[in-house]
Scaffold this motif. Structure first.
Motif, short mmCIF file in Angstrom:
data_model
loop_
_atom_site.label_atom_id
_atom_site.label_comp_id
_atom_site.label_asym_id
_atom_site.label_seq_id
_atom_site.Cartn_x
_atom_site.Cartn_y
_atom_site.Cartn_z
N ASN A 136 -24.41 42.76 46.35
CA ASN A 136 -23.39 41.71 46.24
C ASN A 136 -22.03 42.24 45.80
N ARG A 137 -21.47 43.16 46.60
CA ARG A 137 -20.08 43.57 46.40
C ARG A 137 -19.38 43.46 47.77
N PRO A 138 -19.30 42.26 48.30
CA PRO A 138 -18.84 42.10 49.68
C PRO A 138 -17.42 42.59 49.93
N GLU A 139 -16.58 42.59 48.90
CA GLU A 139 -15.20 43.04 49.08
C GLU A 139 -15.11 44.52 49.40
N ARG A 140 -16.20 45.28 49.08
CA ARG A 140 -16.24 46.72 49.36
C ARG A 140 -17.38 47.06 50.32
N LYS A 141 -17.91 46.07 51.00
CA LYS A 141 -19.04 46.22 51.91
C LYS A 141 -20.29 46.71 51.18
N ASN A 142 -20.45 46.21 49.95
CA ASN A 142 -21.68 46.38 49.16
C ASN A 142 -22.08 47.84 48.89
N PRO A 143 -21.16 48.65 48.37
CA PRO A 143 -21.53 50.03 48.04
C PRO A 143 -22.42 50.10 46.81
N LEU A 144 -23.11 51.23 46.68
CA LEU A 144 -23.96 51.47 45.52
C LEU A 144 -23.18 52.25 44.46
N GLU A 196 -25.27 52.97 38.57
CA GLU A 196 -26.05 51.93 37.89
C GLU A 196 -26.93 51.13 38.85
N SER A 197 -26.40 50.80 40.03
CA SER A 197 -27.19 50.00 40.97
C SER A 197 -28.33 50.82 41.57
N TYR A 198 -28.09 52.11 41.83
CA TYR A 198 -29.19 52.99 42.25
C TYR A 198 -30.35 52.88 41.26
N ALA A 199 -30.03 53.07 39.97
CA ALA A 199 -31.07 53.09 38.94
C ALA A 199 -31.74 51.74 38.79
N GLU A 200 -30.94 50.67 38.87
CA GLU A 200 -31.53 49.34 38.69
C GLU A 200 -32.42 48.96 39.87
N LEU A 201 -32.03 49.33 41.08
CA LEU A 201 -32.89 49.09 42.24
C LEU A 201 -34.18 49.90 42.13
N ARG A 202 -34.05 51.16 41.75
CA ARG A 202 -35.25 52.00 41.55
C ARG A 202 -36.20 51.35 40.56
N ASP A 203 -35.67 50.88 39.44
CA ASP A 203 -36.53 50.30 38.41
C ASP A 203 -37.17 49.00 38.88
N LEU A 204 -36.44 48.20 39.67
CA LEU A 204 -37.03 46.96 40.19
C LEU A 204 -38.20 47.26 41.11
N PHE A 205 -38.02 48.19 42.05
CA PHE A 205 -39.10 48.49 42.98
C PHE A 205 -40.30 49.10 42.25
N ARG A 206 -40.05 49.85 41.20
CA ARG A 206 -41.18 50.35 40.39
C ARG A 206 -41.90 49.19 39.72
N GLN A 253 -28.17 43.17 36.77
CA GLN A 253 -26.74 43.22 36.51
C GLN A 253 -25.93 43.65 37.73
N HIS A 254 -26.56 44.40 38.66
CA HIS A 254 -25.78 45.06 39.71
C HIS A 254 -26.11 44.60 41.12
N PHE A 255 -26.94 43.59 41.27
CA PHE A 255 -27.23 42.94 42.55
C PHE A 255 -27.84 41.59 42.23
N LEU A 256 -28.13 40.81 43.25
CA LEU A 256 -28.72 39.49 43.03
C LEU A 256 -30.21 39.51 43.32
N TRP A 257 -30.95 38.73 42.57
CA TRP A 257 -32.39 38.59 42.78
C TRP A 257 -32.74 37.11 42.81
#
Length: 279
Positions: free
Chosen positions: A35-43, A46-56, A19-23
């Motif tokens: 993928n938040r280019p208008e804000r230079k892709n900040p975290l 929710e995106s912290y947690a989703e990235l953590r879960d993907l790498f796990r 939901q919070h980045f592209l795969w």
């Protein structure tokens, strides 16, 4: 793997839609795009947690053998979103603050624990947590216009964030890491390449192509062996030389039991290039 052991130990990302980045999965290479280019892709939280879960999850995914991590729109990542993270943090209790900092650290732990080598493709701004994700990757390609800043002291915090004091000195050395972590200044692309923070320095239009090509080369290699190399690189930080040599002896003996080792031998005898399958 025996059919009885597959349940719970093997997963597929074929239908994965974050939901919070592209795969995107390109063959054996997984491409993550902030993928938040208008804000230079900040975290965000929710995106912290989703990235953590993907790498796990990637620890259980055989079909992906290497990862490329990039940002959209000419920047990598500007760190934690000022409005969606920094503002709320100023109002949190200590238990909640500790829960947050542990979650961010868990992202780095997950990146280091996943067996796939990670290549970070750095362009433009790479700051705060973005710099940490670049640091936590196994390899980094960048451009001359990339600017990497561990800027925690510039917002009144310590430089010891998400493992920076443990990992960064091992990449660029203690003195250079101290410079970056005390000052919070930007490390330009050319300087980062000279220091060894960047493995390759490229023109912006070649950045993603090169990162994907390099990841493809890695993915075509012995993935079990690559995962063992990554594990040993991480674990041996805390070992003496004798312990490391013994650990590598055991690791290599395990790798000698793989079919990829046998494939390499038979291909050599036949004067052919081995086709590794990761088993």
């Amino acid at each position: 793997m025996d059919q009885h052991l597959i349940t719970g130990n093997r997963q597929s990302l074929a239908d994965y839609r974050p939901q919070h980045f592209l795969w995107e999965q390109r063959g054996a290479v997984g491409l993550i795009t902030l993928n938040r280019p208008e804000r230079k892709n900040p975290l965000t939280f929710e995106s912290y947690a989703e990235l953590r879960d993907l790498f796990r999850t990637l620890s259980y995914v055989d079909e992906v053998r290497a990862i490329v991590l990039q940002g959209a729109g000419g920047n990598f990542c500007s760190g934690g979103d000022v409005h969606e993270i920094i503002g709320p943090l100023t109002k949190m209790s200590m238990p909640d603050l500790l829960a947050f900092t542990r979650m961010t650290g868990d992202l780095v732990k997950a990146m280091r624990a996943c067996p796939q080598p990670i290549i970070a493709a750095l362009d433009g701004v790479c700051a705060g947590a973005g710099a940490i994700m670049a640091m936590a990757s196994d390899l980094r390609v960048g451009t001359a216009r990339s600017k990497t800043a561990f800027l925690f002291t510039r917002v009144g915090l310590a430089g010891c964030d998400m493992g920076a004091c443990a990992i960064l000195p091992r990449i660029v050395g203690q003195g250079r890491a101290s410079d970056l972590l005390y000052s919070g200044r930007s490390l330009g692309g050319e300087e980062g390449y000279q220091w060894g923070f960047l493995n390759r320095l490229l023109e912006p239009e070649l950045l993603l192509e090169n990162a994907l090509s390099w990841a493809g080369e890695i993915a075509s290699g012995p993935s079990f062996g690559h995962a063992m190399t990554k594990r040993m690189l991480h674990q041996e930080w805390a070992m003496g030389v004798d312990e490391a040599i013994e650990s590598e002896a055991q690791a290599q003996a395990i790798c000698m039991m793989t079919q990829d080792f046998h494939r390499a031998y038979h291909a050599f005898v036949a004067k052919q290039r081995p086709e590794f399958q990761g088993d």
